[in-house]
Design a protein around this motif. Structure first.
Motif, PDB file in Angstrom:
ATOM      1  N   GLY A 258       0.803  -1.224   0.000  1.00  0.00           N
ATOM      2  CA  GLY A 258       0.000   0.000   0.000  1.00  0.00           C
ATOM      3  C   GLY A 258       0.828   1.263   0.000  1.00  0.00           C
ATOM      4  N   ILE A 259       1.977   1.219  -0.671  1.00  0.00           N
ATOM      5  CA  ILE A 259       2.843   2.395  -0.708  1.00  0.00           C
ATOM      6  C   ILE A 259       2.669   3.158  -2.016  1.00  0.00           C
ATOM      7  CG2 ILE A 259       4.539   1.491   0.897  1.00  0.00           C
ATOM      8  CD1 ILE A 259       6.290   0.748  -1.506  1.00  0.00           C
ATOM      9  N   LYS A 260       2.940   4.446  -1.936  1.00  0.00           N
ATOM     10  CA  LYS A 260       2.906   5.310  -3.113  1.00  0.00           C
ATOM     11  C   LYS A 260       4.123   6.226  -3.052  1.00  0.00           C
ATOM     12  CE  LYS A 260      -2.046   5.354  -3.964  1.00  0.00           C
ATOM     13  NZ  LYS A 260      -2.071   3.952  -3.923  1.00  0.00           N
ATOM     14  N   ILE A 261       4.872   6.260  -4.131  1.00  0.00           N
ATOM     15  CA  ILE A 261       6.033   7.140  -4.187  1.00  0.00           C
ATOM     16  C   ILE A 261       5.528   8.555  -4.409  1.00  0.00           C
ATOM     17  CG2 ILE A 261       8.137   7.719  -5.457  1.00  0.00           C
ATOM     18  CD1 ILE A 261       8.367   4.680  -6.027  1.00  0.00           C
ATOM     19  N   THR A 262       5.854   9.443  -3.488  1.00  0.00           N
ATOM     20  CA  THR A 262       5.340  10.809  -3.592  1.00  0.00           C
ATOM     21  C   THR A 262       6.380  11.802  -4.072  1.00  0.00           C
ATOM     22  OG1 THR A 262       5.782  11.183  -1.234  1.00  0.00           O
ATOM     23  CG2 THR A 262       3.559  10.463  -1.844  1.00  0.00           C
ATOM     24  N   LYS A 263       7.678  11.507  -3.849  1.00  0.00           N
ATOM     25  CA  LYS A 263       8.699  12.476  -4.271  1.00  0.00           C
ATOM     26  C   LYS A 263      10.048  11.790  -4.435  1.00  0.00           C
ATOM     27  CE  LYS A 263      10.261  17.127  -3.235  1.00  0.00           C
ATOM     28  NZ  LYS A 263      10.227  18.238  -2.317  1.00  0.00           N
ATOM     29  N   ILE A 264      10.689  12.069  -5.561  1.00  0.00           N
ATOM     30  CA  ILE A 264      12.059  11.626  -5.796  1.00  0.00           C
ATOM     31  C   ILE A 264      12.895  12.869  -6.037  1.00  0.00           C
ATOM     32  CG2 ILE A 264      13.631  10.322  -7.279  1.00  0.00           C
ATOM     33  CD1 ILE A 264      11.287   8.477  -7.989  1.00  0.00           C
ATOM     34  N   ASP A 265      13.902  13.061  -5.176  1.00  0.00           N
ATOM     35  CA  ASP A 265      14.858  14.158  -5.325  1.00  0.00           C
ATOM     36  C   ASP A 265      16.206  13.570  -5.704  1.00  0.00           C
ATOM     37  OD1 ASP A 265      13.060  16.169  -4.595  1.00  0.00           O
ATOM     38  OD2 ASP A 265      13.533  15.955  -2.467  1.00  0.00           O
TER      39      ASP A 265
ATOM     40  N   THR B 119      10.666   9.909  -1.012  1.00  0.00           N
ATOM     41  CA  THR B 119       9.611   9.860   0.003  1.00  0.00           C
ATOM     42  C   THR B 119       8.487   8.965  -0.500  1.00  0.00           C
ATOM     43  OG1 THR B 119      10.141  12.111   0.694  1.00  0.00           O
ATOM     44  CG2 THR B 119       8.011  11.240   1.389  1.00  0.00           C
ATOM     45  N   VAL B 120       8.034   8.084   0.389  1.00  0.00           N
ATOM     46  CA  VAL B 120       6.967   7.134   0.083  1.00  0.00           C
ATOM     47  C   VAL B 120       5.863   7.308   1.119  1.00  0.00           C
ATOM     48  CG1 VAL B 120       6.421   4.669   0.078  1.00  0.00           C
ATOM     49  CG2 VAL B 120       8.506   5.466  -1.019  1.00  0.00           C
ATOM     50  N   HIS B 121       4.621   7.309   0.667  1.00  0.00           N
ATOM     51  CA  HIS B 121       3.458   7.357   1.573  1.00  0.00           C
ATOM     52  C   HIS B 121       3.042   5.922   1.884  1.00  0.00           C
ATOM     53  CE1 HIS B 121      -0.374   8.625   3.299  1.00  0.00           C
ATOM     54  NE2 HIS B 121      -0.895   7.600   2.639  1.00  0.00           N
ATOM     55  N   GLY B 122       2.786   5.651   3.173  1.00  0.00           N
ATOM     56  CA  GLY B 122       2.345   4.325   3.590  1.00  0.00           C
ATOM     57  C   GLY B 122       0.945   4.356   4.146  1.00  0.00           C
ATOM     58  N   ASP B 123       0.198   3.306   3.886  1.00  0.00           N
ATOM     59  CA  ASP B 123      -1.200   3.189   4.279  1.00  0.00           C
ATOM     60  C   ASP B 123      -1.323   2.401   5.590  1.00  0.00           C
ATOM     61  OD1 ASP B 123      -3.903   2.035   4.464  1.00  0.00           O
ATOM     62  OD2 ASP B 123      -4.183   2.847   2.452  1.00  0.00           O
ATOM     63  N   TYR B 124      -1.784   3.076   6.618  1.00  0.00           N
ATOM     64  CA  TYR B 124      -1.957   2.454   7.936  1.00  0.00           C
ATOM     65  C   TYR B 124      -2.900   1.245   7.854  1.00  0.00           C
ATOM     66  CZ  TYR B 124      -4.171   1.785  12.508  1.00  0.00           C
ATOM     67  OH  TYR B 124      -4.696   1.240  13.642  1.00  0.00           O
ATOM     68  N   ALA B 125      -4.038   1.416   7.210  1.00  0.00           N
ATOM     69  CA  ALA B 125      -5.067   0.369   7.194  1.00  0.00           C
ATOM     70  C   ALA B 125      -4.554  -0.937   6.586  1.00  0.00           C
ATOM     71  CB  ALA B 125      -6.300   0.856   6.446  1.00  0.00           C
ATOM     72  N   LEU B 126      -3.690  -0.855   5.601  1.00  0.00           N
ATOM     73  CA  LEU B 126      -3.174  -2.062   4.949  1.00  0.00           C
ATOM     74  C   LEU B 126      -2.021  -2.707   5.711  1.00  0.00           C
ATOM     75  CD1 LEU B 126      -3.229  -0.984   1.206  1.00  0.00           C
ATOM     76  CD2 LEU B 126      -4.815  -2.508   2.393  1.00  0.00           C
ATOM     77  N   ASN B 127      -1.488  -2.032   6.711  1.00  0.00           N
ATOM     78  CA  ASN B 127      -0.307  -2.529   7.402  1.00  0.00           C
ATOM     79  C   ASN B 127      -0.479  -2.697   8.908  1.00  0.00           C
ATOM     80  OD1 ASN B 127       1.922  -2.650   5.280  1.00  0.00           O
ATOM     81  ND2 ASN B 127       0.968  -0.670   4.900  1.00  0.00           N
ATOM     82  N   LYS B 128      -1.687  -2.465   9.428  1.00  0.00           N
ATOM     83  CA  LYS B 128      -1.876  -2.563  10.883  1.00  0.00           C
ATOM     84  C   LYS B 128      -1.963  -4.021  11.325  1.00  0.00           C
ATOM     85  CE  LYS B 128      -6.883  -2.181  11.018  1.00  0.00           C
ATOM     86  NZ  LYS B 128      -8.011  -1.567  11.676  1.00  0.00           N
ATOM     87  N   ASN B 129      -1.658  -4.221  12.586  1.00  0.00           N
ATOM     88  CA  ASN B 129      -1.714  -5.562  13.158  1.00  0.00           C
ATOM     89  C   ASN B 129      -2.842  -5.667  14.189  1.00  0.00           C
ATOM     90  OD1 ASN B 129      -0.763  -4.345  15.534  1.00  0.00           O
ATOM     91  ND2 ASN B 129       1.310  -5.158  15.311  1.00  0.00           N
ATOM     92  N   HIS B 130      -2.839  -6.736  14.961  1.00  0.00           N
ATOM     93  CA  HIS B 130      -3.875  -6.984  15.961  1.00  0.00           C
ATOM     94  C   HIS B 130      -3.868  -5.968  17.106  1.00  0.00           C
ATOM     95  CE1 HIS B 130      -0.264  -8.842  17.475  1.00  0.00           C
ATOM     96  NE2 HIS B 130      -0.805  -8.924  18.680  1.00  0.00           N
TER      97      HIS B 130
END
Length: 148
Positions: free
Chosen positions: A23-30, A35-46
């Protein structure tokens, strides 16, 4: 997201299909950072925090992506792999987050590229941090090797 980021994200998902599931999206390449945006909902645990395995995988992926994007921009050919990695977990992540990867110094890439052109093999150190709610929640360091 600019065309550079979109093109590289497509390349990433093609080269390492599993990264799409993070669930990552590359937001900026310098020049020396990504910088990559990560999605909490797709990576959360119990425990309703981001799973440590996801943090590690996203950190490695972001750091690898920085080097791989520079390799592609420089027109270098070879195989990029991780040689060693270390991660410290500082705080739990309870929201969407960013992962920011960078080289240790501005000279690192130039040394890496020169060494690779001379020897056909080079290594570079990349650091990454997961940032959530304006705080660093983990610190990653990895050594990546490009070889022919």
């Amino acid at each position: 997201m600019s065309q550079l980021e979109q093109n590289f994200q497509n390349t990433l998902f093609k080269l390492i299909p599993q990264t799409k599931n993070l669930g990552i999206k590359i937001t900026k390449i310098d020049e020396h950072q990504i910088t990559v945006h990560g999605d909490y909902a797709l990576n959360k645990n119990h425990l309703n925090i981001v799973f440590g395995g996801s943090i590690a995988a996203i950190s490695i992926t972001t750091a690898w992506s920085l080097v791989q994007s520079k390799i592609e921009q420089a027109g270098l050919k070879g195989n990029l792999v991780i040689k060693r990695q270390e991660i410290d977990y500082l705080l739990p992540v309870k929201t969407d987050f960013e992962c920011v990867a960078s080289f240790h110094s501005a000279d690192d890439w130039e040394r890496f590229e020169k060494t690779y052109q001379e020897k056909g093999r080079a290594k570079i150190v990349v650091t990454a941090q997961i940032i959530s709610e304006a705080r660093a929640t983990s610190k990653f360091q990895g050594v990546f090797v490009l070889y022919q």
